[in-house]
Design a protein around this motif. Structure first.
Motif, PDB file in Angstrom:
ATOM      1  N   SER A   1     -14.482  11.118  89.627  1.00 30.54           N
ATOM      2  CA  SER A   1     -14.499  12.009  89.668  1.00 30.54           C
ATOM      3  C   SER A   1     -15.998  12.388  90.632  1.00 30.54           C
ATOM      4  O   SER A   1     -17.029  11.143  90.146  1.00 30.54           O
ATOM      5  N   THR A   2     -16.207  12.582  91.653  1.00 34.23           N
ATOM      6  CA  THR A   2     -17.106  12.412  93.025  1.00 34.23           C
ATOM      7  C   THR A   2     -18.064  12.458  92.179  1.00 34.23           C
ATOM      8  O   THR A   2     -19.451  12.182  92.445  1.00 34.23           O
ATOM      9  N   GLU A   3     -18.537  13.942  91.575  1.00 30.29           N
ATOM     10  CA  GLU A   3     -19.482  14.583  91.037  1.00 30.29           C
ATOM     11  C   GLU A   3     -19.817  13.820  89.527  1.00 30.29           C
ATOM     12  O   GLU A   3     -21.128  13.487  90.073  1.00 30.29           O
ATOM     13  N   GLY A   4     -18.849  13.025  88.936  1.00 32.93           N
ATOM     14  CA  GLY A   4     -18.719  12.291  87.837  1.00 32.93           C
ATOM     15  C   GLY A   4     -19.873  10.695  88.239  1.00 32.93           C
ATOM     16  O   GLY A   4     -20.873  10.056  87.737  1.00 32.93           O
ATOM     17  N   MET A   5     -19.087  10.738  88.925  1.00 36.19           N
ATOM     18  CA  MET A   5     -20.088   9.042  89.921  1.00 36.19           C
ATOM     19  C   MET A   5     -21.026   8.957  91.195  1.00 36.19           C
ATOM     20  O   MET A   5     -22.108   8.644  90.807  1.00 36.19           O
ATOM     21  N   LEU A   6     -21.568  10.508  91.040  1.00 42.63           N
ATOM     22  CA  LEU A   6     -22.559  11.010  91.880  1.00 42.63           C
ATOM     23  C   LEU A   6     -23.909  11.196  91.134  1.00 42.63           C
ATOM     24  O   LEU A   6     -25.041  11.142  91.139  1.00 42.63           O
ATOM     25  N   ALA A   7     -22.896  11.378  89.656  1.00 39.16           N
ATOM     26  CA  ALA A   7     -24.214  11.653  88.524  1.00 39.16           C
ATOM     27  C   ALA A   7     -25.245  10.173  87.788  1.00 39.16           C
ATOM     28  O   ALA A   7     -25.728  10.518  87.992  1.00 39.16           O
ATOM     29  N   ILE A   8     -23.533   9.419  87.870  1.00 44.31           N
ATOM     30  CA  ILE A   8     -24.137   8.383  87.409  1.00 44.31           C
ATOM     31  C   ILE A   8     -24.917   7.693  88.656  1.00 44.31           C
ATOM     32  O   ILE A   8     -25.658   6.592  88.183  1.00 44.31           O
ATOM     33  N   PHE A   9     -24.539   7.654  89.738  1.00 47.09           N
ATOM     34  CA  PHE A   9     -25.692   7.077  90.060  1.00 47.09           C
ATOM     35  C   PHE A   9     -26.603   7.359  90.741  1.00 47.09           C
ATOM     36  O   PHE A   9     -27.837   6.635  90.712  1.00 47.09           O
ATOM     37  N   THR A  10     -27.224   8.750  90.252  1.00 47.45           N
ATOM     38  CA  THR A  10     -28.287   8.697  90.245  1.00 47.45           C
ATOM     39  C   THR A  10     -28.775   8.709  89.238  1.00 47.45           C
ATOM     40  O   THR A  10     -30.333   8.630  89.685  1.00 47.45           O
ATOM     41  N   ILE A  11     -28.581   8.795  87.992  1.00 46.03           N
ATOM     42  CA  ILE A  11     -29.483   7.975  86.728  1.00 46.03           C
ATOM     43  C   ILE A  11     -29.785   6.693  87.182  1.00 46.03           C
ATOM     44  O   ILE A  11     -31.488   6.524  86.663  1.00 46.03           O
ATOM     45  N   TYR A  12     -28.667   5.868  87.606  1.00 48.26           N
ATOM     46  CA  TYR A  12     -29.149   4.710  87.872  1.00 48.26           C
ATOM     47  C   TYR A  12     -30.187   4.633  88.921  1.00 48.26           C
ATOM     48  O   TYR A  12     -31.386   3.731  88.904  1.00 48.26           O
ATOM     49  N   LEU A  13     -30.197   4.912  89.735  1.00 50.95           N
ATOM     50  CA  LEU A  13     -31.354   5.414  91.362  1.00 50.95           C
ATOM     51  C   LEU A  13     -32.664   5.564  90.848  1.00 50.95           C
ATOM     52  O   LEU A  13     -33.871   5.159  90.988  1.00 50.95           O
TER      53      LEU A  13
END
Length: 286
Positions: free
Chosen positions: A109-121
């Motif tokens: 999902s968009t929210e799920g991918m954005l959350a994981i991306f934020t963690i790694y960022l």
């Protein structure tokens, strides 16, 4: 997913080319000053020491695998990897499931991918972690081990925010995402310094052995944390376990994040008890 491996592999070859072009032996590197060179060559052994070459009898210290475990410094490094790395791999493996199970956002999902991306960022903040020991060394004129331990104590304090993952997570998913990202950044900074603690305390000929032993401890810790977490979450769900106001799987997450939050501080204390001050391991020479 295949393309992800191909691209990362290709970047590895690019980096290898940059490394071959940019790397210079410490003795030939104009950016290495006399004090740094003396520290690098303090055991008097290595390719950069002009007194040692392939034909000379400038031999390296003798050490066996089992002998390495007789040093307190080895155990300090092992404890510096066992708990922290177990937290790191738990965060990597379980963060997507945590976001999906607790907040209902699957990884596609968009929210799920954005959350994981934020963690790694956020985890990329660790790029500045390697500078902190240098700051202490230069400002306080302390030895590298002491400066590194000062820095690692600071890194060990950031994961304490993990205690707030579940309480703040009741208001918004983004609080846990930011906190997990901070924990990941703190771990990367911690990890970079733990690797260097080995070279701080051991001659070159022993670094690989001790690093390998610590890697084994890391693997065991990672296996234990991930396997144990899975068992805990299943038990918590099946029994509707209650813990600090949370129930079911959420109670399990609360327990795990509490453990993860103090793991680094516990590891730092154990390392400090085992090696209270800097001491280079001295071995017999052949």
């Amino acid at each position: 997913w295949e393309m992800a491996f191909l691209l990362i592999g290709a970047l590895g070859f690019v980096w290898m080319g940059v490394w071959v072009f940019a790397y210079k032996e410490p003795r030939k590197n104009p950016r290495v000053n006399e004090a740094e060179l003396a520290y690098i060559e303090q055991d008097g052994i290595g390719e950069d020491n002009p007194e040692c070459d392939a034909s000379s009898k400038c031999s390296e210290p003798e050490v066996g695998v089992f002998q390495a475990f007789t040093f307190r410094q080895t155990w300090a490094v092992i404890f510096g990897r066992f708990l922290p790395d177990s937290v790191w791999w738990f965060l990597l493996f379980w963060a997507p499931a945590f976001i999906s199970n607790v907040y209902g956002y699957p990884t596609d999902s968009t929210e799920g991918m954005l959350a994981i991306f934020t963690i790694y960022l956020i985890s990329m903040l660790s790029l500045g972690g390697s500078y902190l020991p240098t700051f202490f060394i230069n400002r306080n004129r302390v030895n590298p081990y002491k400066g590194r331990m000062h820095a690692m104590l600071i890194f060990a304090l950031f994961p304490l925010l993990g205690m707030l993952v579940m309480p703040l997570g009741q208001m918004s998913m983004w609080y846990p995402v930011v906190i997990i990202g901070i924990m990941a950044a703190a771990h990367q900074s911690w990890s970079a310094n733990v690797y260097n603690v080995v070279s701080d305390m051991f001659p070159k000929s022993v670094v690989a052995t001790v690093t390998g032993a610590a890697g084994l401890a890391s693997g065991l810790g990672s296996f234990t944390s991930n396997y144990g977490a899975g068992k805990l979450f299943k038990y918590a769900t099946d029994t509707d376990m209650q813990f600090l106001g949370f129930s079911g799987e959420n109670a399990g997450y609360m327990i795990v994040f509490l453990i993860a939050s103090v793991a680094y501080l516990v590891s730092w204390i154990v390392m400090k008890v085992l090696v209270p001050r800097y001491k280079l391991v001295e071995l017999k020479k052949r």
